[in-house]
Design an enzyme around this catalytic site. Structure first.
Site, PDB file in Angstrom:
ATOM      1  N   HIS A  69      16.763 -96.781  -4.432  1.00 25.73           N
ATOM      2  CA  HIS A  69      16.566 -96.477  -5.856  1.00 25.73           C
ATOM      3  C   HIS A  69      16.004 -95.072  -6.023  1.00 25.73           C
ATOM      4  CE1 HIS A  69      12.503 -97.407  -4.567  1.00 25.73           C
ATOM      5  NE2 HIS A  69      12.092 -96.687  -5.612  1.00 25.73           N
ATOM      6  N   HIS A 153      14.851 -88.259  -6.449  1.00 24.01           N
ATOM      7  CA  HIS A 153      15.352 -88.497  -5.082  1.00 24.01           C
ATOM      8  C   HIS A 153      15.469 -89.991  -4.814  1.00 24.01           C
ATOM      9  CE1 HIS A 153      11.070 -89.232  -4.814  1.00 24.01           C
ATOM     10  NE2 HIS A 153      11.371 -90.030  -3.798  1.00 24.01           N
TER      11      HIS A 153
HETATM   12  P1  A2P Z   1       9.662 -93.082  -3.843  1.00 22.21           P
HETATM   13  O1  A2P Z   1      10.055 -93.022  -5.285  1.00 22.21           O
HETATM   14  O2  A2P Z   1       9.554 -91.754  -3.223  1.00 22.21           O
HETATM   15  O3  A2P Z   1      10.558 -93.945  -3.021  1.00 22.21           O
HETATM   16  P2  A2P Z   1       5.164 -98.511  -3.084  1.00 22.21           P
HETATM   17  O4  A2P Z   1       6.107 -99.378  -2.312  1.00 22.21           O
HETATM   18  O5  A2P Z   1       4.387 -97.564  -2.236  1.00 22.21           O
HETATM   19  O6  A2P Z   1       4.314 -99.293  -4.027  1.00 22.21           O
HETATM   20  O7  A2P Z   1       6.085 -97.587  -3.994  1.00 22.21           O
HETATM   21  C1  A2P Z   1       7.065 -98.134  -4.821  1.00 22.21           C
HETATM   22  C2  A2P Z   1       7.982 -97.010  -5.281  1.00 22.21           C
HETATM   23  O8  A2P Z   1       7.289 -96.128  -6.170  1.00 22.21           O
HETATM   24  C3  A2P Z   1       8.511 -96.142  -4.179  1.00 22.21           C
HETATM   25  O9  A2P Z   1       9.850 -95.927  -4.478  1.00 22.21           O
HETATM   26  C4  A2P Z   1       7.655 -94.905  -4.208  1.00 22.21           C
HETATM   27  O10 A2P Z   1       8.171 -93.686  -3.753  1.00 22.21           O
HETATM   28  C5  A2P Z   1       7.241 -94.826  -5.654  1.00 22.21           C
HETATM   29  N1  A2P Z   1       5.858 -94.325  -5.771  1.00 22.21           N
HETATM   30  C6  A2P Z   1       4.765 -94.862  -5.188  1.00 22.21           C
HETATM   31  N2  A2P Z   1       3.645 -94.201  -5.566  1.00 22.21           N
HETATM   32  C7  A2P Z   1       4.046 -93.210  -6.406  1.00 22.21           C
HETATM   33  C8  A2P Z   1       3.373 -92.175  -7.117  1.00 22.21           C
HETATM   34  N3  A2P Z   1       2.050 -92.023  -7.062  1.00 22.21           N
HETATM   35  N4  A2P Z   1       4.127 -91.325  -7.868  1.00 22.21           N
HETATM   36  C9  A2P Z   1       5.455 -91.457  -7.937  1.00 22.21           C
HETATM   37  N5  A2P Z   1       6.147 -92.420  -7.290  1.00 22.21           N
HETATM   38  C10 A2P Z   1       5.461 -93.292  -6.526  1.00 22.21           C
END
Ligand code: A2P
Length: 221
Positions: A69, A153
């Site tokens: 995603h 991304h």
């Molecule tokens: P990404 O979008 O780079 O894949 P988690 O599993 O750590 O809870 O994260 C769930 C999703 O949210 C993942 O897709 C992750 O990164 C994104 N994410 C986690 N923390 C943040 C943040 N502080 N800011 C933006 N995106 C985040």
């Protein structure tokens, strides 16, 4: 009240449709397979191994990501700044459940993460938070001046012990370097041109963007 709080998800984003997931996984695996056999990559393998001339198997190095995603807003069930405002945004409500094409314009690899850059359309940018490039720590200083949507991304894999949030930070760092022309064009590959940005940062700009249908939705789990 508590009910209102649970209605805000962990995050919003575009979720790749089931039918294209394998295609993206295969294409990125092919890229990793090719990258780690290049002499130019081997020359810098110390960035990944800490030891000179030790070979890296990038397919093993990165633990594959779960649900493919592109995050728009990380809400943390309402705890993140601006989460409620985002969830209540008219564009978000209106687009919820809709399908659009994501355009993947590059693959990138660092010693921490592996991802695909997403090039957002004007319409998709309506769902992009104004502060996405400035949020989360630590964001590279130069990233603040990058255009809206630069951080978009898909996380494809993370090294052992690395959280997926790192992927967007790595991309911003590479784009900030690209902006100031710090990269070294290494090789023209079949898929596009490969540039090295130092400290194990590689970016393959795709000659032809890869289009993948995705559904704008959210995750609670
Ligand atoms: P990404 O979008 O780079 O894949 P988690 O599993 O750590 O809870 O994260 C769930 C999703 O949210 C993942 O897709 C992750 O990164 C994104 N994410 C986690 N923390 C943040 C943040 N502080 N800011 C933006 N995106 C985040």
């Amino acid at each position: 009240g508590p009910l209102e709080e649970v209605s805000i998800p962990l995050y919003f984003g575009w979720f790749l449709l089931f039918s294209v997931k394998n295609k993206i996984k295969c294409t990125s695996m092919d890229f990793l397979k090719t990258l780690d056999t290049l002499d130019a990559f081997k020359k810098h393998s110390v960035d990944f191994t800490g030891k000179a001339e030790k070979e890296v198997d990038l397919e093993q190095y990165f633990k594959p990501a779960g649900i493919l995603h592109c995050t728009t807003k990380f809400c943390d069930y309402g705890k993140a700044e601006g989460a409620k405002e985002y969830a209540e945004n008219q564009a978000v409500i209106k687009s919820y459940g809709s399908i659009s094409d994501l355009s993947l314009s590059a693959f990138f690899v660092t010693p921490r993460t592996c991802g695909a850059r997403v090039y957002l359309t004007e319409e998709q940018l309506q769902l992009w938070p104004a502060d996405a490039e400035k949020q989360a720590e630590p964001v590279p200083e130069a990233a603040a001046s990058l255009p809206l949507g630069s951080r978009a991304h898909i996380t494809l894999g993370c090294a052992e012990g690395v959280e997926p949030v790192q992927t967007g930070i790595d991309l911003l760092e590479i784009l900030a370097q690209q902006e100031s022309q710090q990269g070294e064009l290494v090789e023209e590959m079949e898929l596009g041109s490969l540039t090295y940005y130092g400290e194990g940062k590689w970016l393959l700009n795709l000659r032809e963007p890869i289009c993948v249908p995705a559904c704008f939705s959210s995750i609670y789990g």
